[in-house]
Write a protein that holds these residues in place. Sequence first.
Motif, PDB file in Angstrom:
ATOM      1  N   VAL A   3     -35.394  50.827 -12.306  1.00 41.75           N
ATOM      2  CA  VAL A   3     -35.836  51.982 -11.524  1.00 41.75           C
ATOM      3  C   VAL A   3     -35.181  51.930 -10.145  1.00 41.75           C
ATOM      4  N   TYR A   5     -35.113  54.042  -6.214  1.00 45.24           N
ATOM      5  CA  TYR A   5     -35.875  54.953  -5.361  1.00 45.24           C
ATOM      6  C   TYR A   5     -35.025  55.614  -4.272  1.00 45.24           C
ATOM      7  N   ARG A  35     -41.528  46.959  -2.074  1.00 45.14           N
ATOM      8  CA  ARG A  35     -41.155  46.924  -3.495  1.00 45.14           C
ATOM      9  C   ARG A  35     -40.162  48.040  -3.826  1.00 45.14           C
ATOM     10  N   ASN A  39     -36.138  48.133  -5.180  1.00 45.54           N
ATOM     11  CA  ASN A  39     -36.031  48.787  -6.489  1.00 45.54           C
ATOM     12  C   ASN A  39     -36.838  48.067  -7.559  1.00 45.54           C
ATOM     13  N   GLU A  40     -38.057  47.679  -7.184  1.00 47.86           N
ATOM     14  CA  GLU A  40     -38.985  47.053  -8.113  1.00 47.86           C
ATOM     15  C   GLU A  40     -39.996  48.101  -8.572  1.00 47.86           C
ATOM     16  N   TYR A  41     -40.627  47.842  -9.690  1.00 50.35           N
ATOM     17  CA  TYR A  41     -41.616  48.775 -10.223  1.00 50.35           C
ATOM     18  C   TYR A  41     -42.843  48.825  -9.332  1.00 50.35           C
ATOM     19  N   SER A  43     -46.874  50.983  -9.222  1.00 48.57           N
ATOM     20  CA  SER A  43     -47.836  51.594 -10.144  1.00 48.57           C
ATOM     21  C   SER A  43     -47.662  53.107 -10.206  1.00 48.57           C
ATOM     22  N   PHE A  64     -34.030  56.415 -13.229  1.00 49.21           N
ATOM     23  CA  PHE A  64     -34.024  55.283 -14.150  1.00 49.21           C
ATOM     24  C   PHE A  64     -32.589  55.045 -14.578  1.00 49.21           C
TER      25      PHE A  64
END
Length: 68
Positions: A3, A5, A35, A39-41, A43, A64
């Motif tokens: 992912v 952002y 996060r 580029n971490e997941y 919620s 994605f």
Amino acid sequence: MAVRYEKLFHLLDERKITTRELEKLAGYSGNITTRMRRNEYISLESIEKICMTLGCCVDDIIDFTNEN
């Protein structure tokens, strides 16, 4: 699948909104911003808060990719 952002940060730049302002408006912690910068997941609840605050859709702020 990974992912990214970048779209979110470009949108914030266009609207002249800082990440700190978004945190306060959307009601999430600075940890979520960290996060996203990595580029971490995050919620789905946090993504929903961001989209509701900015009046946008998920695909306006997230990409994605096939990268890991």
